[in-house]
Design an enzyme around this catalytic site. Structure first.
Site, PDB file in Angstrom:
ATOM      1  N   ASP A  16       0.788  -1.246   0.000  1.00  0.00           N
ATOM      2  CA  ASP A  16       0.000   0.000   0.000  1.00  0.00           C
ATOM      3  C   ASP A  16       0.815   1.287   0.000  1.00  0.00           C
ATOM      4  O   ASP A  16       0.397   2.280   0.592  1.00  0.00           O
ATOM      5  CB  ASP A  16      -0.966   0.035   1.207  1.00  0.00           C
ATOM      6  CG  ASP A  16      -2.278  -0.629   0.850  1.00  0.00           C
ATOM      7  OD1 ASP A  16      -2.551  -0.782  -0.353  1.00  0.00           O
ATOM      8  OD2 ASP A  16      -3.010  -1.009   1.784  1.00  0.00           O
ATOM      9  N   VAL A  17       1.966   1.275  -0.625  1.00  0.00           N
ATOM     10  CA  VAL A  17       2.707   2.534  -0.750  1.00  0.00           C
ATOM     11  C   VAL A  17       2.492   3.162  -2.134  1.00  0.00           C
ATOM     12  O   VAL A  17       3.056   4.203  -2.443  1.00  0.00           O
ATOM     13  CB  VAL A  17       4.231   2.372  -0.485  1.00  0.00           C
ATOM     14  CG1 VAL A  17       4.507   2.099   0.975  1.00  0.00           C
ATOM     15  CG2 VAL A  17       4.840   1.312  -1.382  1.00  0.00           C
ATOM     16  N   GLY A  18       1.683   2.499  -2.957  1.00  0.00           N
ATOM     17  CA  GLY A  18       1.379   3.055  -4.284  1.00  0.00           C
ATOM     18  C   GLY A  18       2.187   2.407  -5.403  1.00  0.00           C
ATOM     19  O   GLY A  18       2.348   2.985  -6.481  1.00  0.00           O
ATOM     20  N   PHE A  21       0.147   2.029  -8.748  1.00  0.00           N
ATOM     21  CA  PHE A  21      -0.024   3.312  -9.428  1.00  0.00           C
ATOM     22  C   PHE A  21       1.300   3.741 -10.079  1.00  0.00           C
ATOM     23  O   PHE A  21       1.346   4.097 -11.261  1.00  0.00           O
ATOM     24  CB  PHE A  21      -0.512   4.373  -8.432  1.00  0.00           C
ATOM     25  CG  PHE A  21      -0.609   5.752  -9.010  1.00  0.00           C
ATOM     26  CD1 PHE A  21      -1.431   6.003 -10.099  1.00  0.00           C
ATOM     27  CD2 PHE A  21       0.141   6.798  -8.482  1.00  0.00           C
ATOM     28  CE1 PHE A  21      -1.514   7.287 -10.652  1.00  0.00           C
ATOM     29  CE2 PHE A  21       0.068   8.073  -9.032  1.00  0.00           C
ATOM     30  CZ  PHE A  21      -0.756   8.318 -10.112  1.00  0.00           C
ATOM     31  N   LYS A  36       2.855  -8.931 -12.914  1.00  0.00           N
ATOM     32  CA  LYS A  36       2.843  -9.146 -11.463  1.00  0.00           C
ATOM     33  C   LYS A  36       2.997 -10.652 -11.278  1.00  0.00           C
ATOM     34  O   LYS A  36       2.035 -11.410 -11.444  1.00  0.00           O
ATOM     35  CB  LYS A  36       1.506  -8.656 -10.899  1.00  0.00           C
ATOM     36  CG  LYS A  36       1.246  -9.023  -9.454  1.00  0.00           C
ATOM     37  CD  LYS A  36       1.462  -7.871  -8.523  1.00  0.00           C
ATOM     38  CE  LYS A  36       1.155  -8.265  -7.081  1.00  0.00           C
ATOM     39  NZ  LYS A  36       1.406  -7.178  -6.152  1.00  0.00           N
ATOM     40  N   GLU A 117       6.142  -6.176 -10.922  1.00  0.00           N
ATOM     41  CA  GLU A 117       5.755  -5.641  -9.593  1.00  0.00           C
ATOM     42  C   GLU A 117       5.690  -6.760  -8.574  1.00  0.00           C
ATOM     43  O   GLU A 117       5.043  -7.783  -8.793  1.00  0.00           O
ATOM     44  CB  GLU A 117       4.392  -4.945  -9.705  1.00  0.00           C
ATOM     45  CG  GLU A 117       3.959  -4.376  -8.354  1.00  0.00           C
ATOM     46  CD  GLU A 117       2.586  -3.723  -8.365  1.00  0.00           C
ATOM     47  OE1 GLU A 117       2.038  -3.432  -9.447  1.00  0.00           O
ATOM     48  OE2 GLU A 117       2.052  -3.520  -7.257  1.00  0.00           O
ATOM     49  N   ALA A 119       5.021  -8.420  -4.531  1.00  0.00           N
ATOM     50  CA  ALA A 119       3.941  -8.397  -3.538  1.00  0.00           C
ATOM     51  C   ALA A 119       4.544  -8.019  -2.188  1.00  0.00           C
ATOM     52  O   ALA A 119       5.188  -8.829  -1.544  1.00  0.00           O
ATOM     53  CB  ALA A 119       3.277  -9.775  -3.462  1.00  0.00           C
ATOM     54  N   ILE A 184      11.391   5.814  -5.762  1.00  0.00           N
ATOM     55  CA  ILE A 184      10.379   6.793  -6.194  1.00  0.00           C
ATOM     56  C   ILE A 184       9.507   7.071  -4.985  1.00  0.00           C
ATOM     57  O   ILE A 184       8.966   6.140  -4.363  1.00  0.00           O
ATOM     58  CB  ILE A 184       9.548   6.254  -7.376  1.00  0.00           C
ATOM     59  CG1 ILE A 184      10.479   6.068  -8.585  1.00  0.00           C
ATOM     60  CG2 ILE A 184       8.389   7.188  -7.698  1.00  0.00           C
ATOM     61  CD1 ILE A 184       9.805   5.717  -9.886  1.00  0.00           C
ATOM     62  N   LEU A 185       9.433   8.352  -4.608  1.00  0.00           N
ATOM     63  CA  LEU A 185       8.656   8.734  -3.427  1.00  0.00           C
ATOM     64  C   LEU A 185       7.270   9.155  -3.878  1.00  0.00           C
ATOM     65  O   LEU A 185       7.128   9.974  -4.789  1.00  0.00           O
ATOM     66  CB  LEU A 185       9.363   9.876  -2.682  1.00  0.00           C
ATOM     67  CG  LEU A 185      10.814   9.601  -2.260  1.00  0.00           C
ATOM     68  CD1 LEU A 185      11.408  10.817  -1.564  1.00  0.00           C
ATOM     69  CD2 LEU A 185      10.888   8.377  -1.346  1.00  0.00           C
TER      70      LEU A 185
HETATM   71  C1  LIG Z   1      -2.469  -8.577  -0.195  1.00  0.00           C
HETATM   72  C2  LIG Z   1      -1.566  -7.934  -1.178  1.00  0.00           C
HETATM   73  N1  LIG Z   1      -1.498  -8.703  -2.390  1.00  0.00           N
HETATM   74  C3  LIG Z   1      -0.343  -8.571  -2.982  1.00  0.00           C
HETATM   75  O1  LIG Z   1      -0.072  -9.066  -4.079  1.00  0.00           O
HETATM   76  N2  LIG Z   1       0.461  -7.854  -2.175  1.00  0.00           N
HETATM   77  C4  LIG Z   1      -0.111  -7.696  -0.855  1.00  0.00           C
HETATM   78  C5  LIG Z   1       0.502  -8.710   0.103  1.00  0.00           C
HETATM   79  C6  LIG Z   1       1.469  -8.044   0.973  1.00  0.00           C
HETATM   80  C7  LIG Z   1       2.143  -8.996   1.923  1.00  0.00           C
HETATM   81  C8  LIG Z   1       2.711  -8.256   3.086  1.00  0.00           C
HETATM   82  C9  LIG Z   1       3.305  -9.156   4.105  1.00  0.00           C
HETATM   83  C10 LIG Z   1       3.731  -8.392   5.343  1.00  0.00           C
HETATM   84  O2  LIG Z   1       4.713  -7.656   5.299  1.00  0.00           O
HETATM   85  O3  LIG Z   1       3.043  -8.484   6.346  1.00  0.00           O
END
Ligand SMILES: C[C@@H]1NC(=O)N[C@@H]1CCCCCC(=O)O
Length: 234
Positions: A16-18, A21, A36, A117, A119, A184-185
Site C-alpha cells: 500500500d505505498v502506491g 499506481f 505481477k 511488480e 507483492a 520513487i517517493l
Molecule cells: C495482499 C496484497 N497482495 C499482494 O499481491 N500484495 C499484498 C501482500 C502483501 C504482503 C505483506 C506481508 C507483510 O509484510 O506483512
C-alpha cells in the site's frame, strides 16, 4: 526493440505505498509491459494486473497500452505468499526452481521494457524454505537475458526514511546494489526526505504528488525521467 530491453523490478517499502499506481505510470512513461508474478488477496481484491488494465482503459488517449502478462501464482488470501498458500488447501508451495518468465518471444511483438511488480516488499516470505522476494529478483536475473534493474517505491511523507534505507541496505547486502536504480517517493511531501536519502547514497528518481480525480497525469509523467537517463547514471 531488442531482447536486451530492460526488466524493471518494482518493489516497495511496504504494501500500500502506491506500487501499482507508480508501476502504471512507469509503464506509460517508459513504454513498458507489465507483469505481477505473484498476486495474493484475490478473494477481496481484483488484483494489480486488472488495476493496471483499468488505469489504461480510463485513459483512452494514452499513446501506449502495455501488454499485461498473467501472474505465475495467484492466491486468494490477502497475506504474504507463504501464508496465503498455508491458508488455502488447494494451493501449492511456491518453488522458485520451477519459476518461468512470461513468454515474450520476438514474434509476439511485445518486446519492450518489462515492469515486474512484487507483492509487499523485498523481505516478504514466499515459501517455507525462507525464500523471499529478493530471491525472486535473483531468479529473474538468472532466467532473463535482459538487464534487470530494481526501483523501490516508498511513501514520500514522514515515516519513510527507516523503511527506504533498510530496503536499500538489504538489496546491497544481498549483492543487488548494482541493479538498484533508486527510489520513487509517492504521496504527501516531507520536505527533507529527498535530501536525507541522498545523503545516504539513495538515488531519488522521482517524487510523485498525491493523485486526485482532477489531477493531470501529464504533470505526474513529467516528474519521471526517461529510463535511458537513469540507467546511464547508475
Ligand atoms: C495482499 C496484497 N497482495 C499482494 O499481491 N500484495 C499484498 C501482500 C502483501 C504482503 C505483506 C506481508 C507483510 O509484510 O506483512
Amino acid at each position: 526493440m531488442t531482447s536486451a530491453e530492460p526488466v524493471i523490478f518494482v518493489t516497495g517499502t511496504d504494501t500500500d505505498v502506491g506500487k501499482t499506481f507508480v508501476s502504471s505510470l512507469l509503464a506509460l512513461k517508459w513504454q513498458a509491459n507489465y507483469w505481477k508474478p505473484i498476486q495474493t488477496g484475490l478473494e477481496s481484491d481484483q488484483g494489480d494486473s486488472l488495476t493496471v488494465s483499468d488505469f489504461y482503459s480510463k485513459h483512452h488517449s494514452f499513446k501506449w497500452h502495455p501488454a499485461i502478462f498473467k501472474p505465475a501464482v495467484e492466491l486468494r488470501k490477502p497475506l504474504c505468499p507463504l501464508d496465503a498458500v498455508k491458508c488455502d488447501p488447494t494451493a501449492s508451495e511456491i518453488n522458485l526452481k520451477d519459476f518461468v518468465l512470461p513468454d515474450i518471444s520476438d514474434t509476439c511483438k511485445v518486446i519492450a521494457p518489462l515492469i515486474v511488480e512484487d507483492a509487499g516488499g523485498v523481505f516478504v516470505p514466499l515459501n517455507s524454505k525462507c525464500e523471499i522476494t529478493t530471491d525472486l529478483i535473483k531468479k529473474i536475473i538468472e532466467l532473463t537475458g535482459r538487464p534487470v534493474y530494481v526501483v523501490v517505491v516508498a511513501k514520500r511523507g514522514l515515516g519513510t526514511l527507516n523503511h527506504t534505507l533498510l530496503t536499500h541496505d538489504h538489496l546491497k547486502s544481498n549483492g543487488l546494489g548494482e541493479h538498484v536504480l533508486g527510489c520513487i517517493l509517492n504521496g504527501p511531501k516531507n520536505t527533507l526526505n529527498k535530501e536525507t536519502l541522498e545523503l545516504f547514497d539513495v538515488n531519488v528518481i522521482a517524487e510523485i504528488p498525491i493523485y486526485e480525480e482532477t489531477s493531470h497525469l501529464e504533470s505526474f509523467l513529467d516528474c519521471i525521467p526517461p529510463l535511458s537517463d537513469i540507467i546511464n547514471e547508475s
